[in-house]
Design an enzyme around this catalytic site. Structure first.
Site, PDB file in Angstrom:
ATOM      1  N   ASP A 478      64.527  30.745  96.700  1.00 22.49           N
ATOM      2  CA  ASP A 478      65.711  30.389  95.911  1.00 22.49           C
ATOM      3  C   ASP A 478      65.749  31.199  94.614  1.00 22.49           C
ATOM      4  OD1 ASP A 478      67.964  28.978  95.138  1.00 22.49           O
ATOM      5  OD2 ASP A 478      67.038  26.998  95.305  1.00 22.49           O
ATOM      6  N   ASP A 548      75.867  25.912  98.530  1.00 22.41           N
ATOM      7  CA  ASP A 548      75.418  24.542  98.263  1.00 22.41           C
ATOM      8  C   ASP A 548      76.464  23.523  98.681  1.00 22.41           C
ATOM      9  OD1 ASP A 548      72.910  24.986  97.361  1.00 22.41           O
ATOM     10  OD2 ASP A 548      73.394  24.910  95.240  1.00 22.41           O
TER      11      ASP A 548
HETATM   12  C1  DGJ Z   1      69.684  25.446  94.922  1.00 19.67           C
HETATM   13  C2  DGJ Z   1      69.755  25.602  96.412  1.00 19.67           C
HETATM   14  O1  DGJ Z   1      70.922  26.243  96.780  1.00 19.67           O
HETATM   15  C3  DGJ Z   1      69.637  24.217  97.042  1.00 19.67           C
HETATM   16  O2  DGJ Z   1      69.778  24.309  98.425  1.00 19.67           O
HETATM   17  C4  DGJ Z   1      68.315  23.617  96.669  1.00 19.67           C
HETATM   18  O3  DGJ Z   1      67.277  24.363  97.249  1.00 19.67           O
HETATM   19  C5  DGJ Z   1      68.167  23.567  95.164  1.00 19.67           C
HETATM   20  N1  DGJ Z   1      68.429  24.828  94.561  1.00 19.67           N
HETATM   21  C6  DGJ Z   1      66.788  23.116  94.780  1.00 19.67           C
HETATM   22  O4  DGJ Z   1      66.575  23.169  93.448  1.00 19.67           O
END
Ligand code: DGJ
Length: 739
Positions: A478, A548
């Site tokens: 990430d 997301d």
């Molecule tokens: C952002 C990501 O896009 C999410 O899927 C998740 O992993 C969060 N970060 C976790 O902090």
């Protein structure tokens, strides 16, 4: 031979069955662009394509008053050196001048495609797949060499371009601009299509007619960004998904980029792609060289679907690498929307057991597993498990999960650091920061100086000792903030213009080391959802978290837009709980899965909270995906109806042998007493008879394309309350060839 050199007219013709790209070395030595488009017949001379008329007010060469760089189409224009349009290269010299003149000295034509040093790039498997032309130019005054690289694939409508510069002089020069490609098209009758958005609404399709002047998309955020993608397409106003010309330009790069179309007042269009010059200034010492990222060019006269399919197959087969490239992707359960930061071993094991019983292949432990990470204010940089949450450690947890018959995957965010962390205590100087100035936070976190190899090495060591002790099959990498106030304490002030690019090279280096050591691990890239969904990342991680936003209706636009360039096998797509966590919307579980099937597929919820009825449905969904994931992830994808045009969306995938296909149809709002509707299918064998799931008749491929698949349904009305109808409806149609 797809690259022909015609020595009499000093012309290079790069061609295959679909495209031609023609360059002529002018008598004065500059490479001029003559043509890019549909395949032209072979001839000895394409001088008829040169348009060079004398125009008042032009600056011309003293020895040839009819040659003005303002009006020739250039292959790689030097800034401010007689061509009045934006340059592809701007090189500052010791005397303060930026004027350069790169003239042809030699060329080579070789089989295959060379790798680019330290950069992701498309590749070949076998030398016969492509040929590469390197044009070698030189600025004779400076003794600086410029190499323009062109690769044409034999069986793809694809050209790859990049540039390399070598300082053979006795002085330092500074690259202020060094793009990857510049192409002058002879007209401006195009629409520009790009992918624009923001967090949770990434890669929406944005189309507008070209206007005179410069139009560009870009990133200055240190990653390719949610806002724009390193891709643009020029298409004719009449181009549709299935007909008409389209030029696609994609940059294999994950950092600050620019992609622009500059229309001059003589109606020519200059398309440029490369590293964004705003945040780039690269000193090149004597003997040093610099390689630009690769630009990928696709041309088609058969519409946007054909352009996308060319990108899909190239990026899936000749950009993505590793053991996962050709394997159907595991169906996963990700813990994020299920428990967020509230990670507890007993609950995780319970979730995993439920997931296993549903048929899931892989359990992914997302954020919240490491030292004191209870929210987003701390601990990034300390890649050690929190024993108060996971008393048996990650080794114990992964072993128990493996014993259940599930693979284990883990979330990391290696480029980041929290001020509340051991790493920050030990190395505050490893944060990107301008001495004496305030440093902005993003999601309460700061950015590690990945331009410093020492920092990359230290993070690698932490991850190595972690990965070595657990049984790990998958990693979600990430990256949750944009870069700002970028400055490296490890570099001399004169090198600060290199930091953004060095940062990305550091990210690539860490990826490369990890995939080298753990070739079996499936990496999924992520950046607050889809802020780094770009071709550079696909070279290391064959799949990426698309957004997301897990709401099925929002995902229609996101996945449809993403499919403009990126293959279905690369799109992370999960079914999440309702009400949806981003929008509070309720959608049927069927619709959520019917959208998520067109991606890597998984679940992101707490299965403990599901009812028995829901579990029964999910079991069937997983079984369905297991049966059809090869078709979906490796078939040919067609967009049929756009969510940007109205209430309905449709798309389909067709198997390589064209004998099986899956159509997804989605209707956002139910309409009363609705109209008759048909979907005109693509990619099927015209003569072949197909059975269609839930229909009691068959149709041939031709009938399905010409007469269409009838999708009219009854809607609620007097005495007709059909509970299977309603808002947010989806349908899947499975087509099978009948022998
Ligand atoms: C952002 C990501 O896009 C999410 O899927 C998740 O992993 C969060 N970060 C976790 O902090």
């Amino acid at each position: 031979m797809p690259i022909q050199f015609i020595s009499d007219s000093k012309t290079f013709h790069l061609y295959n069955d679909s495209v031609s790209y023609i360059i002529k070395i002018l008598p004065e030595g500059m490479p001029s662009h003559l043509y890019y488009g549909a395949r032209l017949p072979l001839r000895d001379n394409y001088d008829y394509l040169m348009e060079s008329i004398h125009r008042p007010m032009s600056v011309t060469r003293t020895e040839n008053s009819s040659l003005s760089l303002e009006h020739i189409r250039s292959e790689f224009p030097s800034a401010l050196s007689g061509d009045m349009r934006p340059g592809a290269l701007c090189l500052r010299q010791a005397n303060g001048s930026v004027i350069t003149e790169f003239l042809y000295t030699s060329h080579s034509i070789t089989k295959g495609k060379p790798a680019l040093e330290n950069l992701p790039a498309c590749y070949v498997e076998g030398e016969e797949e492509a040929q590469t032309l390197v044009l070698v130019l030189e600025d004779a005054l400076l003794h600086v060499r410029l190499e323009l690289l062109y690769t044409i694939y034999e069986n793809r409508p694809v050209l790859c371009r990049s540039a390399r510069i070598v300082n053979d002089s006795d002085q330092q020069v500074i690259l202020d601009t060094f793009l990857s490609a510049s192409i002058d098209l002879p007209d401006d009758h195009y629409e520009m299509l790009d992918l624009a958005g923001a967090w949770a609404r990434e890669r929406h399709i944005d189309v507008h007619p070209l206007h005179t002047g410069c139009q560009s998309i870009y990133s200055l955020r240190g990653h390719s960004s949610h806002n724009f993608n390193p891709f643009l397409c020029l298409k004719k106003p009449w181009t549709t998904e299935n007909t008409g010309e389209a030029f696609g330009f994609s940059l294999v790069y994950s950092g600050n980029f620019i992609a622009s179309a500059d229309v001059d007042t003589y109606n020519t269009t200059r398309v440029q792609l490369g590293i964004n010059p705003t945040t780039f200034s690269w000193p090149l010492e004597q003997g040093e060289s610099f390689q630009s990222p690769e630009a990928v060019l696709v041309y088609t006269k058969n519409g946007l679907n054909a352009m996308s399919q060319a990108f899909h197959s190239l990026f899936r087969q000749r950009l993505a690498r590793g053991v996962w490239r050709d394997q159907a992707r595991p169906i996963l359960l990700n813990s994020w929307e299920g428990v967020y930061f509230d990670v507890r071993e007993d609950e995780i094991l319970h979730m995993a057991k439920e997931a296993r019983d549903l048929g899931v292949d892989l359990f992914v432990l997302d954020d919240g597993w490491f030292k004191a990470r209870n929210d987003d204010t701390s601990s990034l940089g300390d890649w050690v498990e929190d024993r108060s949450k996971l008393p048996h450690g990650l080794d114990g947890l992964s072993e128990q999960i493996n014993n259940m018959g599930l693979e284990f995957g883990l979330w990391i965010e290696p480029e980041m650091i929290s001020r509340h962390s051991d790493l920050f205590e030990a190395h505050p100087e490893w944060v990107l920061q301008v001495p004496g100035r305030r440093q902005s936070a993003g999601r309460n976190q700061y950015v590690l100086d990945f331009s410093n190899p020492q920092v990359v090495d230290a993070i690698y060591e932490q991850l190595r000792s972690l990965f070595d002790k657990i049984s790990l099959s998958y990693v979600k990498w990430d990256m949750n903030r944009s870069l700002s106030e970028v400055y490296s304490l490890a570099l001399d002030p004169s090198q600060q213009g290199t930091v953004y690019h060095r940062f990305i090279l550091g990210v690539y280096r860490l990826y490369e080391r990890l995939i080298e050591r753990y070739p079996h691990i499936l990496f999924e890239s992520c950046a607050s959802g889809g802020a780094r969904f770009d071709p550079g990342m696909l070279y290391y991680a064959p799949q990426a978290w698309t957004s997301d936003d897990t709401d099925a209706i929002e995902r229609l636009k996101i996945q449809y837009g993403t499919s403009m360039v990126y293959p279905i096998s690369s799109m992370g797509s999960h079914v999440s709980a309702c009400p949806n966590h981003q929008l509070n919307r309720y959608t049927p579980l069927k619709t959520r899965a019917d959208v998520a099937y067109f991606g890597t597929f998984g679940y992101e919820l707490n299965p403990i909270e599901m009812s028995e009825k829901e579990k029964e449905i999910v079991r069937k969904q997983i079984a369905f995906m297991k049966e059809h994931r090869e078709l979906i992830q490796f078939g040919t994808f067609y967009r049929l109806r756009s969510p940007f045009d109205g209430n309905e969306t449709a798309w389909m995938v067709v198997s390589e042998d064209q004998k099986t296909a899956l159509v997804g149809y989605y209707r956002i709002l139910q309409k009363v007493n609705s109209r008759y509707r048909r979907l005109f299918l693509q990619g099927l064998l015209p003569e072949q008879e197909y059975s269609i799931s839930s229909f009691d008749y068959t149709q041939t491929g031709e009938e399905l394309a010409q007469a269409g698949l009838i999708i009219t349904d009854s809607s609620a009305g007097e005495n007709n309350i059909d509970r299977s109808q309603g808002d947010f409806l989806s349908r899947l149609y499975l087509l099978r060839a009948i022998d």
